[in-house]
Design a protein around this motif. Structure first.
Motif, PDB file in Angstrom:
ATOM      1  N   LEU A  66     -44.260 -38.005 -21.088  1.00 48.58           N
ATOM      2  CA  LEU A  66     -44.854 -39.190 -20.468  1.00 48.58           C
ATOM      3  C   LEU A  66     -45.001 -39.072 -18.959  1.00 48.58           C
ATOM      4  N   SER A  67     -44.184 -38.228 -18.348  1.00 49.89           N
ATOM      5  CA  SER A  67     -44.222 -38.182 -16.887  1.00 49.89           C
ATOM      6  C   SER A  67     -43.940 -36.770 -16.391  1.00 49.89           C
ATOM      7  N   PRO A  68     -44.765 -36.276 -15.441  1.00 53.02           N
ATOM      8  CA  PRO A  68     -44.536 -34.949 -14.894  1.00 53.02           C
ATOM      9  C   PRO A  68     -43.182 -34.890 -14.188  1.00 53.02           C
ATOM     10  N   PRO A  69     -42.588 -33.742 -14.014  1.00 51.50           N
ATOM     11  CA  PRO A  69     -43.184 -32.433 -14.237  1.00 51.50           C
ATOM     12  C   PRO A  69     -43.282 -32.002 -15.707  1.00 51.50           C
ATOM     13  N   ALA A  70     -42.762 -32.771 -16.642  1.00 51.57           N
ATOM     14  CA  ALA A  70     -42.902 -32.359 -18.044  1.00 51.57           C
ATOM     15  C   ALA A  70     -44.345 -32.566 -18.484  1.00 51.57           C
ATOM     16  N   CYS A  71     -44.926 -31.583 -19.129  1.00 52.85           N
ATOM     17  CA  CYS A  71     -46.277 -31.809 -19.645  1.00 52.85           C
ATOM     18  C   CYS A  71     -46.373 -31.385 -21.107  1.00 52.85           C
ATOM     19  N   GLU A  72     -45.406 -30.622 -21.569  1.00 52.34           N
ATOM     20  CA  GLU A  72     -45.412 -30.187 -22.967  1.00 52.34           C
ATOM     21  C   GLU A  72     -44.530 -31.148 -23.764  1.00 52.34           C
ATOM     22  N   ASP A  73     -45.021 -31.600 -24.928  1.00 53.99           N
ATOM     23  CA  ASP A  73     -44.259 -32.567 -25.724  1.00 53.99           C
ATOM     24  C   ASP A  73     -42.957 -31.952 -26.248  1.00 53.99           C
ATOM     25  N   LEU A  74     -42.040 -32.837 -26.545  1.00 56.24           N
ATOM     26  CA  LEU A  74     -40.734 -32.439 -27.089  1.00 56.24           C
ATOM     27  C   LEU A  74     -40.822 -32.546 -28.609  1.00 56.24           C
ATOM     28  N   LYS A  75     -40.295 -31.559 -29.291  1.00 51.87           N
ATOM     29  CA  LYS A  75     -40.362 -31.591 -30.755  1.00 51.87           C
ATOM     30  C   LYS A  75     -39.394 -32.650 -31.299  1.00 51.87           C
ATOM     31  N   THR A  76     -39.853 -33.391 -32.302  1.00 52.68           N
ATOM     32  CA  THR A  76     -38.986 -34.409 -32.901  1.00 52.68           C
ATOM     33  C   THR A  76     -38.637 -34.007 -34.333  1.00 52.68           C
ATOM     34  N   TYR A  77     -37.586 -34.588 -34.874  1.00 57.02           N
ATOM     35  CA  TYR A  77     -37.111 -34.240 -36.221  1.00 57.02           C
ATOM     36  C   TYR A  77     -36.812 -35.520 -37.005  1.00 57.02           C
ATOM     37  N   PRO A  78     -37.057 -35.495 -38.315  1.00 59.30           N
ATOM     38  CA  PRO A  78     -36.707 -36.651 -39.139  1.00 59.30           C
ATOM     39  C   PRO A  78     -35.181 -36.847 -39.186  1.00 59.30           C
ATOM     40  N   VAL A  79     -34.795 -38.109 -39.251  1.00 59.92           N
ATOM     41  CA  VAL A  79     -33.366 -38.449 -39.304  1.00 59.92           C
ATOM     42  C   VAL A  79     -33.146 -39.397 -40.474  1.00 59.92           C
ATOM     43  N   LYS A  80     -32.045 -39.230 -41.188  1.00 57.35           N
ATOM     44  CA  LYS A  80     -31.690 -40.230 -42.198  1.00 57.35           C
ATOM     45  C   LYS A  80     -30.199 -40.528 -42.094  1.00 57.35           C
ATOM     46  N   VAL A  81     -29.837 -41.723 -42.567  1.00 55.94           N
ATOM     47  CA  VAL A  81     -28.431 -42.117 -42.560  1.00 55.94           C
ATOM     48  C   VAL A  81     -28.005 -42.318 -43.998  1.00 55.94           C
TER      49      VAL A  81
END
Lengths: 105, 409
Positions: A80-95
């Motif tokens: 969402l905001s520089p200096p980051a420009c590459e998305d972060l990988k997300t993972y499914p979560v269950k409880v």
């Protein structure tokens, strides 16, 4: 979806609300978050420079890198905001039975 | 008729302004005029990951040419040598003339140069742009004893990188501490210790009297009559806003281009943002000029909004960082207006932060720690500062207590 891919992270009370814990599995690091509406997981290392996000600030649905303030949406991984420009990988979560699991591909 | 907007200066403030204007205004012509023949790129890695070969030049661009093309933002590599504010025209060295309806000046800042009586101008290196970084990187590969004149951020970051490249580094600083312009001495001393632990020599309180070339090497005479022998010299002794172009105009200058909280200059339809602007900060109720990544970005965005007609006050709390060895130093707000200092932590491994308070509210804070250890607290501090929160000093001073408890939602 095979059951083996769901990895147990810990109990649901191991994370405070609007906070995160770091979870290492094999040679990878993840961050698991507790937001107001549930649990989420992302890669644990910032996409900008290799720093652990575990020391970052969780505010609402966002994680902010402690090094250079790159901001990511925790649910989508979007940078969402520089200096980051590459998305972060997300993972499914269950409880399940008060235990948190993440699905690692 | 479409509006013509010219952005003079192709750095970070310029590109962020351009994209922000486009977001709010799909029609205007937007053109960036840049002196470097490169699309806007990130400068922080030049003194660190670029020298260390962890990042290449192509990794540094903010946006690809496709992004600019898609957003219909023109970029032209041109050097302007005259401005006519009355007739809203810019004149280039090659006789091109550019007319504008609105102008944003984001020319940035430039390095101060050492004044030396002998003719060694070309022997002293400075680092601000990619070309200079490439040159330094190439030349130092065959050098061993490096001297850095100036113990500010840039000098120390280069010192850290060159030490990691196994160079013997000496830093000469005129003041009685490192980074003395804005960093509190307590923090500067911790950073200094790290440099020394890594083998860098730090010389404080000394001035350069004379530099003499001896074959391919140099002899630096200091004001206590001691000598340093070295085979490469880099100077980082501060910077000045790039305003030469405007010196004989009626644009109001005072340590940069004077702007109000809306990035407006003394001339109608002329705005300034980033390093070049000495802007009014409504929170601190004073003017300031900042040279930082976050400021260049946010100030550019704010100028972009105002140019596009979305009146927006610039209220961003200053924030900056420096990475040296395995340390990450961060500063938020301003640390020179206070009636009380509170210390949080005393071990660099867990992070050490000094808060500067006035009337029980935080005005600024500066911290240093192993990478990752101070960022969260500094970020929370920015929020507490911005909200003008009266803070619980017990929580501030106790590293076991979380700072986010202080944020009132």
């Amino acid at each position: 979806m095979s059951e083996e891919n769901w990895i147990e992270v810990g109990s649901t009370d191991s994370i405070e609300e609007e906070d995160l814990i770091r979870f290492d599995h094999q040679d990878k690091t993840f961050c698991v978050y507790k937001l107001t509406d549930g649990f989420y997981a992302t890669d644990g290392i910032c996409t900008h420079e290799a720093v652990h996000l575990e020391d970052g600030l969780v505010m609402d649905d966002e994680i902010e890198c402690p090094m250079h303030q790159g901001i990511f949406n925790i649910k989508s991984g979007e940078a969402l905001s520089p200096p980051a420009c590459e998305d972060l990988k997300t993972y499914p979560v269950k409880v399940d039975n008060d235990k948190i699991f993440i699905k690692i591909d | 008729m479409k509006n013509k907007i010219i952005i003079l200066g192709g750095g970070q403030a310029g590109i962020y302004a351009a994209r922000e204007i486009r977001q709010n205004d799909p029609k205007s012509n937007i053109k960036i005029l840049g002196e470097e023949n490169l699309l806007p790129y990130e400068r922080p890695p030049l003194s660190k990951d670029f020298l260390l070969d962890k990042k290449k030049a192509e990794d540094l661009y903010f946006h690809s040419s496709d992004v600019l093309k898609n957003e219909n933002i023109e970029f032209e590599n041109i050097s302007i040598n005259k401005v006519d504010f009355e007739n809203k025209k810019l004149f280039a060295k090659n006789d091109n003339v550019y007319s504008y309806d609105s102008l944003l000046i984001s020319t940035g800042s430039e390095n101060k140069k050492l004044t030396l009586d002998n003719n060694l101008k070309n022997d002293i290196y400075y680092l601000r742009n990619l070309e200079e970084a490439k040159k330094i990187k190439e030349i130092v590969s065959s050098k061993n004893k490096i001297t850095i004149i100036g113990g500010g951020f840039i000098g120390l970051e280069i010192a850290s990188s060159l030490s990691q490249l196994q160079k013997k580094v000496t830093v000469i600083e005129i003041g009685n501490q490192l980074m003395g312009r804005i960093i509190p001495k307590q923090i500067a001393d911790l950073v200094q210790n790290t440099h020394i632990e890594h083998g860098n020599e730090i010389i404080l309180n000394k001035q350069i009297e004379k530099i003499t070339k001896k074959n391919d090497d140099y002899e630096i005479l200091l004001n206590d009559n001691s000598f340093i022998e070295t085979d490469f010299i880099i100077a980082g002794i501060g910077s000045t806003p790039t305003v030469k172009l405007f010196e004989n105009t009626n644009l109001k200058l005072d340590n940069g281009i004077v702007t109000n909280e809306f990035c407006e200059t003394s001339i109608k339809d002329v705005y300034a943002a980033g390093d070049v602007s000495n802007f009014y900060h409504p929170f601190y109720e004073r003017n300031m000029r900042l040279e930082s990544y976050q400021h260049a970005q946010n100030h550019g965005i704010c100028a972009g909004k105002n140019i596009a007609g979305v009146k927006t006050e610039y209220t961003s709390i200053p924030w900056m960082w420096s990475d040296q060895f395995n340390l990450n130093l961060q500063l938020t707000g301003i640390c020179d207006e206070y009636d009380e200092i509170i210390e949080r932590g005393n071990d660099i491994n867990n992070g050490v932060i000094y808060f500067f308070l006035k009337n029980n509210k935080i005005r600024g804070a500066c911290g240093v720690g192993i990478i990752g250890k101070v960022g969260r607290d500094i970020r929370i501090t920015s929020k507490l500062t911005e909200k003008d929160t009266i803070v619980d000093k017990q929580i501030l001073s106790d590293q076991n207590l979380k700072l986010n408890k202080l944020i009132q939602k």
